[in-house]
Design a protein around this motif. Sequence first.
Motif, short mmCIF file in Angstrom:
data_model
loop_
_atom_site.label_atom_id
_atom_site.label_comp_id
_atom_site.label_asym_id
_atom_site.label_seq_id
_atom_site.Cartn_x
_atom_site.Cartn_y
_atom_site.Cartn_z
N HIS A 113 36.25 44.06 46.24
CA HIS A 113 36.29 44.28 44.79
C HIS A 113 36.86 45.65 44.41
O HIS A 113 37.35 45.83 43.29
CB HIS A 113 34.89 44.12 44.20
CG HIS A 113 34.27 42.80 44.51
ND1 HIS A 113 33.30 42.63 45.46
CD2 HIS A 113 34.53 41.56 44.02
CE1 HIS A 113 32.95 41.36 45.53
NE2 HIS A 113 33.69 40.68 44.66
N ALA A 147 33.37 43.59 40.44
CA ALA A 147 32.75 42.38 41.00
C ALA A 147 32.28 41.45 39.88
O ALA A 147 32.43 40.22 39.97
CB ALA A 147 31.61 42.76 41.92
N LYS A 196 41.58 46.72 41.36
CA LYS A 196 40.68 47.13 42.45
C LYS A 196 40.70 48.65 42.68
O LYS A 196 39.98 49.16 43.53
CB LYS A 196 41.07 46.42 43.75
CG LYS A 196 40.87 44.91 43.72
CD LYS A 196 41.17 44.31 45.10
CE LYS A 196 40.93 42.80 45.10
NZ LYS A 196 41.12 42.21 46.46
#
Length: 493
Positions: free
Chosen positions: A301, A489, A326
């Motif tokens: 993530h 996430a 990310k």
Amino acid sequence: MSTTISEYLSTLSTNAPTPGGGGTAALIGALGSSLASMVAALTTGKKKYAAYEEDIRRILSQTAALRDRFTQLIQADADAFEPLSKAYGIPKDTPGREETLQKCLLAAMQPPLDILSACEELLPILEELSVKGSVLAISDDACAASACRDAATAASMNVFVNTRLLTDRETAHRINQETRAKLDVVKSRCDAVIAGISGKLLTSSLEQAPTTKELRGMPVVKSMCAALAPQMEALAAKGITPKLAIVRVGANPDDLSYEKGILKRFENNGAAVAVHELAEDVTQEELEKKVLSLNADDTVHGILVFRPLPKHLDEKQIAAIIDPSKDVDCMSELNLAGVFSGRGNTLVFAPCTPQAVVELLDGYGIDCTGKRVVIVGRSVVVGKPLSMLLLNKNATVTICHTRTKDLAAECRRADILIACAGVAKMITPAYTNPDQIVIDVGINFVDGQLCGDVDYDAVHPIVAGISPVPGGVGTLTSTVILKHTIMRAALTD
């Protein structure tokens, strides 16, 4: 010169050519020197200041010499002005009048220039006394600094009025420029002495003295982790574990220390970290391949590439290929552009250090709305993005740097002062005010000891709040990385 103060003032009040502004400037300088002598005399022989005894005795000798010099310049100014006064009275059509006048103007400028030079010599003495002088007399050192500043100002005005009439404009311009430069230095350094002493007096002993708030990072870390816990629980219920991929080239001790802190923070909060260590001599192609593989890995993530990279690697190219969604430390230009545009997209993650400063301020309930914030440091990693984050919190932001003119004065005006210039202990009491919040972002090593950009021991007692180094902003950075990874996430759910 042998006249009483009463006689001097009486004559000064008349239309007599002397004494005038130049002589009065010298008199003010003599008063400043005498005040400095008094501070030194009240300090010498005191057990508390025994370590400074030799320095104080030297200062007594220096201030006595300067007092005599200023006193002599009172008469020197009168002696130089008398011929000029007579030259003004020569009929304009008299042959040789202009040449005589020009010579007299140059001669009349010399005593004020000498007064200004004497003020420059007094400066370091006043600065030294502000540190080593008796606390019972330190207010008089500030008075001496005020006199020094005023003497220099008055002397400079006497220079300027004479250069105005010089026919050699090149010489006039040169003298004016040199005088202005010296005056600026004297005024700035005297103001710094006064501000430093004012800070000590306003926050010194007795019951009314406020207690400086230490803005440590760990209480904010605990608060942030508590706030992140419900998100972690929600993700865990869906079988999602936030995961950070660290890309580290080589084994730099600073990188390893930072990595250790991240591993601990993630483990304590139920998140995962995968460390991808690459050899020091890794090729650009291999590094890019690793970053691209992490971009494509749905279980990852957040990606954190430790910087700076070895010189043989192209950091800009890595920033160009890392997935912005990310990129939890704002390496990509797309994320950085988002920070500067103020875009409210939750996929835009600010650099962790500037964000840590914001988290620290928020954690201690320090409202930036309408506050004057001065940031000392203009790097694209901290200073510039931090300015954008604080503008978004309705602060009025000024970015300064080591070449800012009269930096100390700019800093003193701040409600919140943030030091991130990378210069060890550059922020001293002269840069602060008693109501100020000081945030130290600096990471420096002096004699093997970690310290910030703020002289903590000197500044801590005289400001309203200050973050220490270590234990301040740096403590929060790993938690900011955790927060960004959890946010990413949650968006993939």
